[in-house]
Design a protein around this motif. Structure first.
Motif, PDB file in Angstrom:
ATOM      1  N   UNK A  28       1.022  -1.403  -0.272  1.00 26.38           N
ATOM      2  CA  UNK A  28      -0.114   0.041   0.292  1.00 26.38           C
ATOM      3  C   UNK A  28       0.759   1.145  -0.411  1.00 26.38           C
ATOM      4  N   UNK A  29       1.710   1.109   0.915  1.00 29.08           N
ATOM      5  CA  UNK A  29       2.944   2.219   0.888  1.00 29.08           C
ATOM      6  C   UNK A  29       3.864   2.533  -0.996  1.00 29.08           C
ATOM      7  N   UNK A  33       3.134   5.894  -3.375  1.00 25.38           N
ATOM      8  CA  UNK A  33       4.334   6.739  -3.274  1.00 25.38           C
ATOM      9  C   UNK A  33       4.446   6.529  -4.991  1.00 25.38           C
ATOM     10  N   UNK A  34       4.366   5.440  -5.768  1.00 32.20           N
ATOM     11  CA  UNK A  34       3.973   5.106  -7.630  1.00 32.20           C
ATOM     12  C   UNK A  34       3.118   6.616  -7.723  1.00 32.20           C
ATOM     13  N   UNK A  35       1.679   6.503  -6.971  1.00 31.33           N
ATOM     14  CA  UNK A  35       0.881   7.447  -7.717  1.00 31.33           C
ATOM     15  C   UNK A  35       0.975   8.929  -7.516  1.00 31.33           C
ATOM     16  N   UNK A  39       1.407  11.674 -10.647  1.00 35.53           N
ATOM     17  CA  UNK A  39       0.707  12.801 -10.503  1.00 35.53           C
ATOM     18  C   UNK A  39       1.990  13.961 -10.686  1.00 35.53           C
ATOM     19  N   UNK A  40       3.219  13.949  -9.753  1.00 35.01           N
ATOM     20  CA  UNK A  40       3.847  14.785 -10.440  1.00 35.01           C
ATOM     21  C   UNK A  40       4.385  14.910 -12.001  1.00 35.01           C
ATOM     22  N   UNK A  41       4.395  13.738 -12.543  1.00 29.48           N
ATOM     23  CA  UNK A  41       4.543  13.557 -14.539  1.00 29.48           C
ATOM     24  C   UNK A  41       3.918  14.391 -14.407  1.00 29.48           C
TER      25      UNK A  41
END
Length: 77
Positions: A28-29, A33-35, A39-41
């Motif tokens: 989940x963590x 982090x991947x999400x 979002x930043x990219x």
């Protein structure tokens, strides 16, 4: 007689409940982090790079990360 390797055991070993819960929490963590990274990219792809004045130099990020690691104490070997 032909010497053929024995068939591999394909039975999966079940985890202890606490280990499975820990693994799910880690997943989940990692997913969170991947999400955040995605979002930043996507924001950069849509709006371009942020102004340099709004960015944190990588050296500061590195030092902050090293300070966090030091505060955690020694890692188990």
């Amino acid at each position: 007689m032909s010497e053929q390797p024995a068939p591999a055991d394909t039975t999966r070993q079940q985890l202890e409940p606490d280990a499975a819960d820990g693994l799910r929490a880690y997943a989940a963590r990692t997913r969170e982090s991947a999400d955040q990274l995605a979002a930043v990219l996507e924001d950069i792809a849509t709006n371009g790079l942020p102004p340099v004045e709004d960015c944190t130099p990588w050296e500061e990020l590195r030092e902050a990360h090293l300070a966090r690691l030091t505060a955690q104490g020694p890692a188990a070997a």
